[in-house]
Write a protein that holds these residues in place. Structure first.
Motif, PDB file in Angstrom:
ATOM      1  N   ILE A 118       0.857  -1.182   0.000  1.00 11.17           N
ATOM      2  CA  ILE A 118       0.000   0.000   0.000  1.00 11.17           C
ATOM      3  C   ILE A 118       0.895   1.234   0.000  1.00 11.17           C
ATOM      4  CG2 ILE A 118      -1.818   1.239   1.252  1.00 11.17           C
ATOM      5  CD1 ILE A 118      -2.644  -1.431   2.487  1.00 11.17           C
ATOM      6  N   TYR A 144      -9.195  -6.174   7.233  1.00  8.97           N
ATOM      7  CA  TYR A 144      -9.226  -4.724   7.343  1.00  8.97           C
ATOM      8  C   TYR A 144      -7.845  -4.216   7.754  1.00  8.97           C
ATOM      9  CZ  TYR A 144     -14.273  -5.570   7.563  1.00  8.97           C
ATOM     10  OH  TYR A 144     -15.557  -5.983   7.284  1.00  8.97           O
ATOM     11  N   GLU A 160      -9.534   0.487   5.651  1.00  6.48           N
ATOM     12  CA  GLU A 160      -9.961  -0.053   4.360  1.00  6.48           C
ATOM     13  C   GLU A 160     -10.128  -1.565   4.464  1.00  6.48           C
ATOM     14  OE1 GLU A 160      -8.831   0.999  -0.217  1.00  6.48           O
ATOM     15  OE2 GLU A 160      -7.162   0.561   1.115  1.00  6.48           O
ATOM     16  N   TRP A 162     -10.064  -5.261   2.633  1.00  7.19           N
ATOM     17  CA  TRP A 162      -9.387  -5.958   1.545  1.00  7.19           C
ATOM     18  C   TRP A 162      -9.897  -7.397   1.477  1.00  7.19           C
ATOM     19  CZ3 TRP A 162      -4.623  -4.561  -1.252  1.00  7.19           C
ATOM     20  CH2 TRP A 162      -4.333  -3.193  -1.151  1.00  7.19           C
ATOM     21  N   SER A 172      -6.635  -7.767  -2.725  1.00  6.71           N
ATOM     22  CA  SER A 172      -7.095  -6.593  -3.467  1.00  6.71           C
ATOM     23  C   SER A 172      -8.011  -5.752  -2.591  1.00  6.71           C
ATOM     24  CB  SER A 172      -7.840  -7.023  -4.732  1.00  6.71           C
ATOM     25  OG  SER A 172      -8.936  -7.869  -4.413  1.00  6.71           O
ATOM     26  N   SER A 173      -7.971  -4.434  -2.815  1.00  6.65           N
ATOM     27  CA  SER A 173      -8.822  -3.518  -2.066  1.00  6.65           C
ATOM     28  C   SER A 173     -10.284  -3.778  -2.371  1.00  6.65           C
ATOM     29  CB  SER A 173      -8.457  -2.076  -2.396  1.00  6.65           C
ATOM     30  OG  SER A 173      -9.358  -1.178  -1.788  1.00  6.65           O
ATOM     31  N   ASP A 174     -11.123  -3.745  -1.343  1.00  3.88           N
ATOM     32  CA  ASP A 174     -12.548  -4.033  -1.503  1.00  3.88           C
ATOM     33  C   ASP A 174     -13.419  -2.806  -1.248  1.00  3.88           C
ATOM     34  OD1 ASP A 174     -14.873  -6.064  -1.620  1.00  3.88           O
ATOM     35  OD2 ASP A 174     -15.154  -5.118   0.346  1.00  3.88           O
TER      36      ASP A 174
END
Length: 408
Positions: A118, A144, A160, A162, A172-174
């Protein structure tokens, strides 16, 4: 193969037995006022608006030497400022490194390629910090993270969600769960955990604005509570507001005594408002105000929670967990706190009949592994701790930072 079997087999890097009979005095590198082995402790009676409480003030040092012999196993090395850990159902471990990498420990070994990277801002105390898995991770593979990002020239802390791939080697980002948490060079909080109620709890710092801790319209200096999808639960203490507990300076550790009460650690001041030291632990529930900056020592105030224990000298506290394992039965129910500058593991035992009262507190691993950041119970019933010696404030060894397993 079970995690217990893995960690007690050939994959262990090393181990050392420590306890009152075998611990040595601090080395010259850590021989300062923050590493004293002696203590002066007194009970300071305080009247609060709800109860009479004796706050334990540790005037000198950090506590008596621990009486229980424990063993330390080095699980993995080669990490750079590991800040948080999350255990997966298949016994893998996800680890955050503050520079922005999510790492995987599989079969007792650190996988070299990060699961994800990130683009964080890691100056000061920011960067990639806490991590927690969704209560239904086995079905949805969601986890998270809490991190600091430069967004359009303005820094914010963000939580965020993931999703981990099926093979566990990428993510991957969710969804952004919460944004715009205030940032400063220091006091960024960062610990996130799911509570026994299935809600996500987020510890934040005051971002060097002490009065923000008392402002329920600010996300700074709080413990926040959200649903796994980022919504405000209808039973939060402040309507349509994620704020759950106020009056915090900078928490990096909390855990649940039961479904409705938490032990919360907090960093004391480091010069602001003419104050210093006085890290503390408090027992808190929904809507409680822990007092910063109105009170910060063994003090009381109308509507404010008096701490259970305060250390005059700075620890300061990192992660914290209630010991629930069986390997060290003497620790059962105690709050175990990883400490940074004071370089030890702190055990705090409370009175079962009067849980805000401290019965005993002791020091373990003094000066043995340097700065300790995270403390968390693993699914095998053992305590896991990370070092934080490569964060610019410690002596970074050639093996870099480590994950340690504390057992008997």
């Amino acid at each position: 193969m079970s995690l217990t079997r893995i960690l007690t087999g050939k994959l262990l890097v090393g181990m050392v037995c420590l306890g009152i009979s075998s611990c040595t005095p601090p080395t010259s590198e850590s021989a300062n006022a923050n590493n004293q082995q002696t203590q002066t402790t007194e009970q300071v009676s305080q009247q609060t608006s709800t109860n009479n409480q004796a706050c334990t003030l540790v005037k000198d040092g950090f506590g008596s030497q621990g009486r229980v012999n424990v063993r330390v196993e080095e699980v993995v090395t080669g990490l750079e400022v590991p800040w948080g850990m999350a255990f997966l159902p298949n016994q893998d471990i996800l680890v955050t490194e503050r520079p922005g990498r999510i790492r995987l420990v599989r079969g007792g070994k650190l996988v070299q390629k990060p699961v994800a990277t990130i683009d964080v801002t890691d100056s000061g105390e920011g960067g990639l910090l806490g991590i927690a898995t969704h209560p239904n991770f086995a079905e949805n593979r969601l986890f998270y993270v809490y991190y600091t990002i430069d967004r359009n020239g303005s820094q914010v802390n963000r939580v965020e969600r993931w999703r981990l791939s099926e093979n566990g080697l990428s993510a991957s980002s969710d969804q952004i769960i919460l944004d715009d948490i205030p940032v400063a060079q220091f006091h960024n909080g960062g610990r996130i955990r799911f509570g026994p109620d299935g809600m996500l709890y987020i510890g934040t710092g005051d971002a060097r604005e002490p009065q923000s801790s008392q402002d329920v319209n600010s996300l700074a200096g709080k413990i926040l509570r959200l649903t796994p999808d980022g919504q405000v639960p209808p039973d939060n203490p402040f309507e349509k507001n994620p704020v759950y507990i106020t009056g915090i300076r900078n928490t990096q550790g909390f855990d649940w005594r039961d479904k409705s009460t938490l032990w919360v650690t907090d960093h004391g001041p480091s010069g602001e408002l003419g104050r210093s030291g006085h890290d503390k632990v408090s027992l808190a529930t929904a809507g409680d105000n822990l007092g910063w900056p109105t009170i910060y020592r063994c003090e009381s105030g109308e509507g404010l929670v008096t701490p259970s224990i305060v250390w005059r000298q700075a620890l300061p506290p990192g992660g914290a967990t209630i010991y629930t394992g069986n390997s060290i039965p003497e620790w059962k129910g105690s709050l175990i706190i990883a400490t940074l500058r004071s370089e030890h593991l702190q055990r705090v035992a409370f009175n079962p009949q009067s849980p805000q009262q401290v019965e005993r507190h002791e020091v373990y691993l003094q000066g043995k592994y340097g700065r300790l950041r995270e403390a968390i119970m693993g699914p095998d019933g053992e305590l896991y701790v990370t070092t934080s010696n490569c964060d610019g404030r410690g002596n970074c060894p050639s093996q870099q930072d480590k994950i340690l397993r504390i057992t008997r």
